[in-house]
Design a protein around this motif. Structure first.
Motif, mmCIF file in Angstrom:
data_model
loop_
_atom_site.group_PDB
_atom_site.id
_atom_site.type_symbol
_atom_site.label_atom_id
_atom_site.label_comp_id
_atom_site.label_asym_id
_atom_site.label_seq_id
_atom_site.Cartn_x
_atom_site.Cartn_y
_atom_site.Cartn_z
ATOM 1 N N GLY A 1 -3.253 13.432 -4.432
ATOM 2 C CA GLY A 1 -1.845 13.143 -4.682
ATOM 3 C C GLY A 1 -1.647 12.251 -5.895
ATOM 4 O O GLY A 1 -0.780 12.500 -6.733
ATOM 5 N N ILE A 2 -2.456 11.213 -6.013
ATOM 6 C CA ILE A 2 -2.373 10.301 -7.155
ATOM 7 C C ILE A 2 -2.603 11.063 -8.453
ATOM 8 O O ILE A 2 -1.841 10.928 -9.419
ATOM 9 C CB ILE A 2 -3.383 9.145 -7.012
ATOM 10 C CG1 ILE A 2 -2.975 8.219 -5.860
ATOM 11 C CG2 ILE A 2 -3.529 8.365 -8.319
ATOM 12 C CD1 ILE A 2 -4.069 7.267 -5.400
ATOM 13 N N ARG B 1 2.724 8.289 -17.747
ATOM 14 C CA ARG B 1 2.170 7.239 -16.897
ATOM 15 C C ARG B 1 3.078 7.102 -15.693
ATOM 16 O O ARG B 1 4.239 7.502 -15.718
ATOM 17 C CB ARG B 1 2.013 5.921 -17.644
ATOM 18 C CG ARG B 1 3.290 5.247 -18.004
ATOM 19 C CD ARG B 1 3.047 3.953 -18.737
ATOM 20 N NE ARG B 1 4.327 3.263 -18.967
ATOM 21 C CZ ARG B 1 4.436 2.065 -19.470
ATOM 22 N NH1 ARG B 1 3.363 1.389 -19.825
ATOM 23 N NH2 ARG B 1 5.621 1.517 -19.620
ATOM 24 N N VAL B 2 2.533 6.558 -14.615
ATOM 25 C CA VAL B 2 3.294 6.432 -13.376
ATOM 26 C C VAL B 2 3.127 5.019 -12.826
ATOM 27 O O VAL B 2 2.032 4.458 -12.857
ATOM 28 C CB VAL B 2 2.884 7.515 -12.352
ATOM 29 C CG1 VAL B 2 1.438 7.391 -11.958
ATOM 30 C CG2 VAL B 2 3.780 7.493 -11.140
ATOM 31 N N ASP C 1 5.198 4.541 -2.685
ATOM 32 C CA ASP C 1 6.321 5.094 -1.928
ATOM 33 C C ASP C 1 6.199 6.605 -1.749
ATOM 34 O O ASP C 1 6.414 7.124 -0.660
ATOM 35 C CB ASP C 1 7.642 4.761 -2.622
ATOM 36 C CG ASP C 1 7.939 3.270 -2.618
ATOM 37 O OD1 ASP C 1 7.317 2.521 -1.832
ATOM 38 O OD2 ASP C 1 8.795 2.844 -3.425
ATOM 39 N N ALA C 2 5.857 7.316 -2.811
ATOM 40 C CA ALA C 2 5.780 8.781 -2.763
ATOM 41 C C ALA C 2 4.703 9.257 -1.792
ATOM 42 O O ALA C 2 4.888 10.246 -1.086
ATOM 43 C CB ALA C 2 5.524 9.345 -4.154
ATOM 44 N N LEU C 3 3.589 8.546 -1.751
ATOM 45 C CA LEU C 3 2.468 8.955 -0.904
ATOM 46 C C LEU C 3 2.456 8.235 0.448
ATOM 47 O O LEU C 3 1.569 8.471 1.266
ATOM 48 C CB LEU C 3 1.150 8.725 -1.646
ATOM 49 C CG LEU C 3 1.004 9.539 -2.940
ATOM 50 C CD1 LEU C 3 -0.236 9.105 -3.708
ATOM 51 C CD2 LEU C 3 0.991 11.023 -2.650
ATOM 52 N N GLU C 4 3.443 7.355 0.637
ATOM 53 C CA GLU C 4 3.584 6.605 1.890
ATOM 54 C C GLU C 4 2.305 5.848 2.253
ATOM 55 O O GLU C 4 1.772 5.963 3.356
ATOM 56 C CB GLU C 4 4.024 7.535 3.025
ATOM 57 C CG GLU C 4 5.355 8.205 2.757
ATOM 58 C CD GLU C 4 5.795 9.178 3.833
ATOM 59 O OE1 GLU C 4 4.964 9.555 4.700
ATOM 60 O OE2 GLU C 4 6.970 9.568 3.811
ATOM 61 N N GLY D 1 -2.520 -2.083 -0.015
ATOM 62 C CA GLY D 1 -3.974 -2.222 0.057
ATOM 63 C C GLY D 1 -4.692 -0.885 0.035
ATOM 64 O O GLY D 1 -5.715 -0.727 -0.627
ATOM 65 N N ASN D 2 -4.151 0.084 0.767
ATOM 66 C CA ASN D 2 -4.764 1.404 0.808
ATOM 67 C C ASN D 2 -4.680 2.063 -0.567
ATOM 68 O O ASN D 2 -5.668 2.632 -1.047
ATOM 69 C CB ASN D 2 -4.063 2.252 1.877
ATOM 70 C CG ASN D 2 -4.837 3.489 2.235
ATOM 71 O OD1 ASN D 2 -4.802 4.461 1.501
ATOM 72 N ND2 ASN D 2 -5.501 3.446 3.371
ATOM 73 N N LEU D 3 -3.510 1.976 -1.207
ATOM 74 C CA LEU D 3 -3.358 2.544 -2.542
ATOM 75 C C LEU D 3 -4.309 1.870 -3.521
ATOM 76 O O LEU D 3 -4.957 2.542 -4.328
ATOM 77 C CB LEU D 3 -1.914 2.401 -3.021
ATOM 78 C CG LEU D 3 -1.644 2.891 -4.444
ATOM 79 C CD1 LEU D 3 -1.998 4.366 -4.607
ATOM 80 C CD2 LEU D 3 -0.186 2.633 -4.818
#
Length: 117
Positions: free
Chosen positions: A31-32, A41-42, A49-52, A56-58
Motif C-alpha cells: 500500500g505504501i 511525494r506523500v 490515515d489511508a492505510l489505517e 508506530g506500525n507505519l
C-alpha cells in the motif's frame, strides 16, 4: 510434462509466487509503495490515515522499505509544523513493477486453469 505438473508450477518459469518479494508483498508495504508511486511525494500522515495504521506500525514499515532502498524519507516543515514525506526510489519503482507483474502472472495462470476445468 503432464498438465498436473503445469498446474503446480513445474517448468522453466516456475510458479509466479516465486516472483513475489517478502519485503514488497506485505499488505501495508504494498500500500505504501503504490500510494507513493502515484505522487511525487506523500505525507506520512496521509499514509497513516489511508492505510489505517498506527504511527508506530507505519514507522516500522517505512523503516523496512527505507532499509531496502525502496523509499526515501524527507523531513522538513510546512510553515512552522514539522512534516515527514516519503518518495519512492527508482529501485522501489522497479520492485513494485516486478511485484505487480508477478501478481498479474499469478492471476493469468489461475484464470487459465479455471477456464480449463
Amino acid at each position: 510434462m503432464s498438465s498436473n505438473d503445469e498446474a503446480v508450477g513445474a517448468g522453466n518459469r516456475g510458479h509466479p509466487t516465486n516472483g513475489l518479494s517478502d519485503t514488497v508483498h506485505q499488505r501495508n508495504r504494498l500500500g505504501i509503495l503504490t500510494i507513493a508511486a502515484e505522487a511525487e511525494r506523500v505525507e506520512v500522515a496521509y499514509l497513516r490515515d489511508a492505510l489505517e495504521l498506527t504511527a508506530g506500525n507505519l514507522s516500522r514499515h517505512l523503516a523496512v522499505l527505507e532499509e531496502a532502498d525502496l523509499i526515501q524519507i524527507e523531513r522538513g516543515y510546512h510553515g512552522r509544523r514539522p512534516k515527514t514525506w516519503i518518495r519512492i526510489t527508482e529501485q522501489g519503482q522497479a520492485a513494485l513493477a516486478a511485484e505487480i507483474n508477478a501478481l498479474r502472472e499469478l492471476l493469468r495462470r489461475h484464470q487459465e486453469f479455471r477456464a480449463a476445468t
